[in-house]
Motif scaffolding. Structure first.
Motif, PDB file in Angstrom:
ATOM      1  N   THR A   9      -6.017   0.222   4.002  1.00  0.00           N
ATOM      2  CA  THR A   9      -6.180   1.234   2.962  1.00  0.00           C
ATOM      3  C   THR A   9      -7.116   0.643   1.908  1.00  0.00           C
ATOM      4  OG1 THR A   9      -4.255   0.452   1.704  1.00  0.00           O
ATOM      5  CG2 THR A   9      -3.873   2.222   3.335  1.00  0.00           C
ATOM      6  N   GLU A  27      -5.515   0.667  -5.058  1.00  0.00           N
ATOM      7  CA  GLU A  27      -4.725   1.530  -4.187  1.00  0.00           C
ATOM      8  C   GLU A  27      -4.240   2.767  -4.941  1.00  0.00           C
ATOM      9  OE1 GLU A  27      -2.666   2.174  -0.341  1.00  0.00           O
ATOM     10  OE2 GLU A  27      -4.453   1.110  -1.044  1.00  0.00           O
ATOM     11  N   TRP A  74      -5.324   6.812  -4.070  1.00  0.00           N
ATOM     12  CA  TRP A  74      -4.363   7.843  -3.656  1.00  0.00           C
ATOM     13  C   TRP A  74      -4.232   8.942  -4.704  1.00  0.00           C
ATOM     14  CZ3 TRP A  74      -2.220   8.670   0.995  1.00  0.00           C
ATOM     15  CH2 TRP A  74      -2.317   7.640   1.935  1.00  0.00           C
ATOM     16  N   MET A 105      -8.242   2.408   7.688  1.00  0.00           N
ATOM     17  CA  MET A 105      -9.194   3.366   7.125  1.00  0.00           C
ATOM     18  C   MET A 105     -10.623   2.850   7.154  1.00  0.00           C
ATOM     19  SD  MET A 105      -7.141   4.953   3.870  1.00  0.00           S
ATOM     20  CE  MET A 105      -5.662   5.955   4.090  1.00  0.00           C
ATOM     21  N   HIS A 154       1.153   4.002   2.193  1.00  0.00           N
ATOM     22  CA  HIS A 154       1.510   4.813   3.357  1.00  0.00           C
ATOM     23  C   HIS A 154       2.997   5.146   3.332  1.00  0.00           C
ATOM     24  CE1 HIS A 154      -2.191   3.860   6.091  1.00  0.00           C
ATOM     25  NE2 HIS A 154      -2.363   4.964   5.390  1.00  0.00           N
ATOM     26  N   HIS A 182      -5.210  -2.153  -0.024  1.00  0.00           N
ATOM     27  CA  HIS A 182      -4.177  -2.884   0.715  1.00  0.00           C
ATOM     28  C   HIS A 182      -4.089  -4.321   0.208  1.00  0.00           C
ATOM     29  CE1 HIS A 182      -2.582  -4.844   4.550  1.00  0.00           C
ATOM     30  NE2 HIS A 182      -1.645  -3.986   4.198  1.00  0.00           N
ATOM     31  N   HIS A 218       0.850  -1.187   0.000  1.00  0.00           N
ATOM     32  CA  HIS A 218       0.000   0.000   0.000  1.00  0.00           C
ATOM     33  C   HIS A 218       0.884   1.235   0.000  1.00  0.00           C
ATOM     34  CE1 HIS A 218       0.832  -0.609   4.270  1.00  0.00           C
ATOM     35  NE2 HIS A 218       0.344   0.586   4.549  1.00  0.00           N
ATOM     36  N   ILE A 260      -7.779  10.351  -1.840  1.00  0.00           N
ATOM     37  CA  ILE A 260      -7.196  10.539  -0.515  1.00  0.00           C
ATOM     38  C   ILE A 260      -6.412  11.843  -0.468  1.00  0.00           C
ATOM     39  CG2 ILE A 260      -5.611   9.565   1.191  1.00  0.00           C
ATOM     40  CD1 ILE A 260      -6.281   6.800   0.077  1.00  0.00           C
TER      41      ILE A 260
END
Length: 301
Positions: free
Chosen positions: A230, A183, A187, A266, A152, A233, A150, A191
């Protein structure tokens, strides 16, 4: 780029315990339902390999070698406040008042003459990956594949370094980067506070491959749905290894209580479901789990 690094620093502070809008040229592998063979437990390899500080190497059923690399400095513990789903009595039953032992980890696989890296760690925020790779005799340019669980900070910041004039530079110049499409899309589009994610993905655009859950990736790596922590993920299975990413932040608590989430998850309902399902899958298939926040040495059976 200075703005990107400022944003990165802010996000890193929030996530240490633990975004290129046109995707037409991104490569997507063919989907297959094949499941890797899982017949043998991992066995330790030569002790001289494990002598490198902050690493442990085991052999897999397919002959590959996987090395746990501790990316954080010193000891890491997840504090009680991270697990607000847990009752006080349940947490106190662990008898771990100073926090739950954990790590920030990456995993290096050597198979068929190629190196694969699962996640890239903290990078300039205290990451030890480059130091550990050097100690193992592995040059970053020899990494052929990077699989991302993911996006992060403590999983992708290690893909880049600050370069001339404040610009980001690649660290893994010859690596194909594999990321989940769910993912990636989340993003890039949904996000907030995603400057780092957008900049990293843009930097690696020419070597970026997006996959779907159920796809089998190079070297027989199966991409598995582990959503919740996420939106996309991902867990990865390779032979009898199951890389579970951030499925668990506090193993001592969550191994017996998978219904307990961390506050970084999340979607807590989906996170708990993924944790229960994948932990049972690992038990049913005799798999060795490798987790990015499991306590040292990063593996559990």
């Amino acid at each position: 780029m200075k703005k990107a690094f400022a944003s990165l620093f802010a996000v890193a502070l929030a996530l240490t315990v633990a975004g290129c809008s046109d995707t037409k040229t991104l490569k997507e592998p063919a989907k297959t339902s094949a499941v890797p063979e899982t017949t043998k437990k991992a066995e330790p390899v030569a002790e001289t390999v494990e002598a490198v500080d902050g690493t442990k190497t085991v052999s897999l059923a397919n002959g590959a070698k996987v090395t746990w690399i501790q990316d954080n400095m010193g000891e890491k513990r997840m504090q009680r406040e991270l697990f607000s789903d847990a009752s006080d009595s349940l947490y106190e039953s662990l008898n771990l008042p100073s926090g739950i032992p954990a790590s920030v980890s990456t995993f290096l696989v050597q198979v068929d003459g190629e190196y694969i890296l699962f996640d890239a760690g903290l990078g300039t925020f205290g990451g030890q990956l480059m130091k550990r790779l050097a100690a193992l005799g592995v040059n970053p340019d020899s990494i052929g594949l990077v699989y991302l669980t993911h996006f992060h900070v403590d999983h992708i910041a290690g893909l880049v370094k600050p370069g001339a004039a404040g610009k980001l530079e690649k660290i893994f110049n010859n690596a194909a980067i594999y990321a989940g499409k769910v993912e990636y899309d989340a993003w890039m589009n949904d996000i907030p506070k995603n400057d780092l994610q957008k900049n990293v993905m843009e930097l690696y655009r020419d070597s970026l491959h997006l996959f779907a859950f159920g796809d089998t990736l190079p070297h027989g790596v199966l991409a598995m749905d582990a959503v919740g922590h996420t939106p996309g993920h991902t867990a990865f299975q390779m032979a009898n290894l199951l890389v579970v990413g951030d499925l668990m932040h506090g193993y001592a608590l969550q191994k017996d209580h998978p219904e307990i989430n961390s506050n970084y998850d999340m979607d807590k309902e989906k996170s708990a479901e993924s944790r229960k399902r994948l932990m049972q899958y690992a038990r049913d298939n005799n798999l060795l789990m490798a987790g990015m926040h499991l306590p040292p040495p990063g593996f559990v059976e």
